[in-house]
Design a protein around this motif. Structure first.
Motif, PDB file in Angstrom:
ATOM      1  N   THR A 187       0.774  -1.368   0.364  1.00  0.00           N
ATOM      2  CA  THR A 187       0.108  -0.468   0.031  1.00  0.00           C
ATOM      3  C   THR A 187       0.969   1.124   0.402  1.00  0.00           C
ATOM      4  OG1 THR A 187      -1.532   1.055   1.045  1.00  0.00           O
ATOM      5  CG2 THR A 187      -0.646   0.045   2.545  1.00  0.00           C
ATOM      6  N   ILE A 188       0.305   2.065  -0.191  1.00  0.00           N
ATOM      7  CA  ILE A 188       1.234   3.895  -0.695  1.00  0.00           C
ATOM      8  C   ILE A 188       1.499   4.181   0.640  1.00  0.00           C
ATOM      9  CG2 ILE A 188       1.021   5.907  -1.461  1.00  0.00           C
ATOM     10  CD1 ILE A 188       0.558   4.078  -4.036  1.00  0.00           C
ATOM     11  N   ARG A 189       1.287   4.135   1.390  1.00  0.00           N
ATOM     12  CA  ARG A 189       2.159   4.800   2.730  1.00  0.00           C
ATOM     13  C   ARG A 189       3.169   3.304   3.371  1.00  0.00           C
ATOM     14  NH1 ARG A 189      -1.903   3.466   7.546  1.00  0.00           N
ATOM     15  NH2 ARG A 189      -3.179   3.857   6.286  1.00  0.00           N
ATOM     16  N   SER A 190       3.424   2.667   2.916  1.00  0.00           N
ATOM     17  CA  SER A 190       4.292   1.195   3.240  1.00  0.00           C
ATOM     18  C   SER A 190       6.453   2.356   2.586  1.00  0.00           C
ATOM     19  CB  SER A 190       4.286   0.448   2.254  1.00  0.00           C
ATOM     20  OG  SER A 190       4.006  -0.328   3.223  1.00  0.00           O
ATOM     21  N   ALA A 191       5.667   2.960   1.405  1.00  0.00           N
ATOM     22  CA  ALA A 191       6.789   3.284   0.623  1.00  0.00           C
ATOM     23  C   ALA A 191       7.741   4.526   1.541  1.00  0.00           C
ATOM     24  CB  ALA A 191       6.411   3.931  -0.965  1.00  0.00           C
ATOM     25  N   PHE A 192       7.275   4.480   2.398  1.00  0.00           N
ATOM     26  CA  PHE A 192       6.941   6.082   3.710  1.00  0.00           C
ATOM     27  C   PHE A 192       7.260   6.193   4.585  1.00  0.00           C
ATOM     28  CE2 PHE A 192       4.489   7.724  -0.073  1.00  0.00           C
ATOM     29  CZ  PHE A 192       4.962   8.764  -0.326  1.00  0.00           C
ATOM     30  N   ARG A 199       5.315   5.817  12.563  1.00  0.00           N
ATOM     31  CA  ARG A 199       4.108   6.829  12.216  1.00  0.00           C
ATOM     32  C   ARG A 199       3.254   6.848  10.792  1.00  0.00           C
ATOM     33  NH1 ARG A 199       6.314  12.765  12.656  1.00  0.00           N
ATOM     34  NH2 ARG A 199       8.876  11.777  11.509  1.00  0.00           N
ATOM     35  N   VAL A 200       3.650   6.180   9.737  1.00  0.00           N
ATOM     36  CA  VAL A 200       3.573   5.617   8.603  1.00  0.00           C
ATOM     37  C   VAL A 200       1.625   4.553   8.963  1.00  0.00           C
ATOM     38  CG1 VAL A 200       5.331   5.876   7.121  1.00  0.00           C
ATOM     39  CG2 VAL A 200       5.113   3.695   7.847  1.00  0.00           C
ATOM     40  N   ARG A 203      -1.419   8.302  11.278  1.00  0.00           N
ATOM     41  CA  ARG A 203      -2.761   9.514  10.796  1.00  0.00           C
ATOM     42  C   ARG A 203      -2.108   9.470   9.348  1.00  0.00           C
ATOM     43  NH1 ARG A 203      -6.731   7.571  12.314  1.00  0.00           N
ATOM     44  NH2 ARG A 203      -7.607   7.612  14.242  1.00  0.00           N
ATOM     45  N   ILE A 204      -0.603   9.452   9.884  1.00  0.00           N
ATOM     46  CA  ILE A 204       0.068  10.587   7.887  1.00  0.00           C
ATOM     47  C   ILE A 204      -0.170   8.991   6.681  1.00  0.00           C
ATOM     48  CG2 ILE A 204       2.559  10.347   7.324  1.00  0.00           C
ATOM     49  CD1 ILE A 204       2.645  11.448   9.737  1.00  0.00           C
ATOM     50  N   GLY A 205       0.317   7.864   7.488  1.00  0.00           N
ATOM     51  CA  GLY A 205      -0.372   6.581   6.167  1.00  0.00           C
ATOM     52  C   GLY A 205      -1.787   6.911   6.146  1.00  0.00           C
ATOM     53  N   ASP A 206      -2.470   7.177   7.132  1.00  0.00           N
ATOM     54  CA  ASP A 206      -3.876   7.247   6.161  1.00  0.00           C
ATOM     55  C   ASP A 206      -4.357   8.092   5.277  1.00  0.00           C
ATOM     56  OD1 ASP A 206      -4.733   5.069   8.229  1.00  0.00           O
ATOM     57  OD2 ASP A 206      -6.010   5.937   9.754  1.00  0.00           O
ATOM     58  N   ILE A 207      -4.337   9.473   6.110  1.00  0.00           N
ATOM     59  CA  ILE A 207      -3.390  11.004   4.675  1.00  0.00           C
ATOM     60  C   ILE A 207      -2.950   9.916   3.723  1.00  0.00           C
ATOM     61  CG2 ILE A 207      -3.840  12.412   4.337  1.00  0.00           C
ATOM     62  CD1 ILE A 207      -3.218  12.778   7.451  1.00  0.00           C
TER      63      ILE A 207
END
Length: 519
Positions: A187-192, A199-200, A203-207
């Motif tokens: 999922t997109i958040r994993s790349a960060f 924190r991914v 909420r940061i990851g949710d956004i």
């Protein structure tokens, strides 16, 4: 493997409690709610919705053209750098990983998902539009001149060349690497993770994931509407059926129904089969136009388009001191924002099918091979259209009247026009199904927390939602609503440009750590 980015998600612990991504997770609920509210608002107030979103689009394009242009250039340089550097030897999924799909099937899927329907829609219309000055010419070159024809092909290729595929490659490689090499959810958040750490998963990851879902479903619904218009225009052209909202809605219902069946069958039995059919039909149509059209002239366009593209890629990539605002903002900046808004969808889909490829192989296939194929495609279809326009043959000689009719107006002046037009309509529909199908799998994966095999009912839900959104907007707002939706996708591209720049930093940190021996 280096454990620099080790996380509980890497070994599956706390996946349910921390991620909790099923149909009840925040990403699914928020995304579904926002989509429903948007559709309802657009149906009730289409003019107001269009006004708001057009203002957002104008703000994004007019004030941040420098960001779109400079970021897109950075993406290309970054892709070539990680391909050439030692990072290029890293295998997605680890040294022992094997590929799921053959090279032809893999290429067919990534190409069909990435651009197939767009090439059908614009390969004829765009060169003719530049040549006739339908909406601006590159560098204010005089329209309807030999120089104008050369620049028309070069500028068209520029918009479908290295830049968009570099955007897709960065998202695809980032997601594939962190999912298959680091054991994180796809999922997109994993790349960060290298940037935000744990924190991914909050909420940061949710956004990040909600933005990705909205960009994807907006882009898909818009394409569904535009594709329905092209198919409807083609049917009217061939069989004199009504070119109406009703016809377009029936087409969307049919396409969505097939897409749902394909989505239930999954990658192997659905998307792969349809993508292979796509490529075969596209090859047949391409060879037909090449052989029955002005063959020698078309072949010369392959060389001249390639040379023109390479000669102009740097000037066209520059945003400083440009005086061709109508072309620059109306086409280039618009395209870059559009590709960026589509990158979560195409990138995540490419990631999902790319396990077992090296970084070098991945970049080569995703960035270089499609560009080579696109040069041939544009030379055949765009070159044929330009020849007809310059020779005063057929409707295209009068310029672009209807973008959705341009392909059929070009085919009309070739032998067996009815058969080739029918194949073109069928090809549009199949491209369209694969885009809807692969997009549903991607949205499903994001809203299920990156699971590779989310529940089938959830796949069906998102496939149906795409069709429902397009139908509701066509029925309720017609062209006004579709324009508003397209503007929404462009506005989504602005924040995602920043997201992608950060993603480059994160990917480099991850790849660099992978080269180091485990401590």
């Amino acid at each position: 493997m280096s454990d620099q980015f080790a996380t509980d998600h890497e070994i599956g612990e706390n996946n349910v409690t921390i991620m909790g991504f099923d149909i009840h997770n925040p990403v699914f609920a928020v995304s579904a709610l926002l989509v429903i509210l948007f559709v309802a608002g657009t149906l009730m107030m289409p003019a107001e919705a269009k006004s708001i979103l057009d203002a957002a689009k104008s703000f994004s394009i007019n004030n941040f053209d420098w960001l779109f242009m400079s970021a897109s250039n950075i993406f290309i340089l970054f892709c070539f750098a990680i391909m050439i550097l030692p990072t290029g030897k890293i295998k997605i999924g680890g040294e022992d990983a094997t590929t799921e799909f053959s090279l032809p099937s893999w290429f067919a899927m990534l190409f069909a998902a990435g651009m197939g329907i767009g090439l059908m829609f614009w390969s004829v219309a765009e060169p003719v539009a530049y040549y006739t000055d339908w909406w601006g010419t590159p560098f204010n070159v005089d329209p309807k001149t030999a120089e104008g024809a050369e620049m028309a092909m070069a500028a068209t290729m520029f918009h479908w060349g290295f830049h968009p595929w570099a955007i897709y490659a960065i998202v695809g490689l980032s997601l594939a690497f962190f999912a298959f090499n680091k054991g994180m959810p796809l999922t997109i958040r994993s790349a960060f993770y290298p940037i935000f750490g744990e924190r991914v998963w909050g909420r940061i990851g949710d956004i990040i994931d909600v933005l990705a879902v909205l960009a994807t479903i907006f882009g898909l619904a818009t394409s569904l509407g535009l594709g329905a218009q092209q198919a409807s225009s083609g049917l009217h052209f061939l069989f004199d059926t009504p070119d109406s909202i009703t016809t377009q809605i029936l087409i969307i219902v049919a396409v969505t129904s097939v897409a749902i069946i394909s989505v239930v069958r999954g990658l192997e039995g659905g998307v792969k089969v349809l993508s292979n059919i796509n490529m075969m039909l596209a090859l047949i149509l391409l060879l037909f136009v090449l052989l029955v059209g002005p063959t020698l002239t078309i072949l010369s366009y392959i060389g001249s388009t390639s040379i023109g593209y390479l000669e102009n890629i740097i000037p066209l990539s520059n945003w400083i001191g440009r005086e061709d605002d109508k072309f620059f903002h109306g086409w280039t900046v618009f395209y870059w924002a559009w590709w960026i808004s589509w990158s979560p969808f195409v990138g995540l889909f490419i990631a999902r099918i790319s396990k077992g490829r090296t970084v070098r192989e991945f970049i080569s296939a995703v960035l270089v091979v499609p560009v080579a194929v696109t040069v041939v495609w544009m030379a055949v279809f765009g070159g044929s259209a330009l020849e007809q326009t310059m020779s005063n043959v057929g409707e295209l000689a009068n310029g672009i009247g209807s973008v959705s009719l341009a392909m059929f107006q070009m085919l009309e002046n070739l032998p067996f026009a009815t058969i080739s037009s029918f194949i073109a309509i069928f090809l549009v529909l199949v491209f369209f199904i694969t885009s809807s199908d692969s997009g549903s799998l991607v949205i499903d994966s994001i809203t299920a927390g990156g699971k590779l095999d989310p529940p089938v009912p959830q796949r069906v839900f998102w496939a149906a939602m795409e069709g429902a959104i397009a139908i509701a907007l066509l029925y309720g707002g017609g062209k006004e609503a579709l324009s508003a939706l397209q503007a929404g996708a462009i506005a989504t591209g602005l924040p995602f440009t920043v997201v992608l720049l950060v993603m480059c930093v994160s990917l480099y940190k991850g790849l660099n750590a992978e080269l180091k021996p485990a401590s």
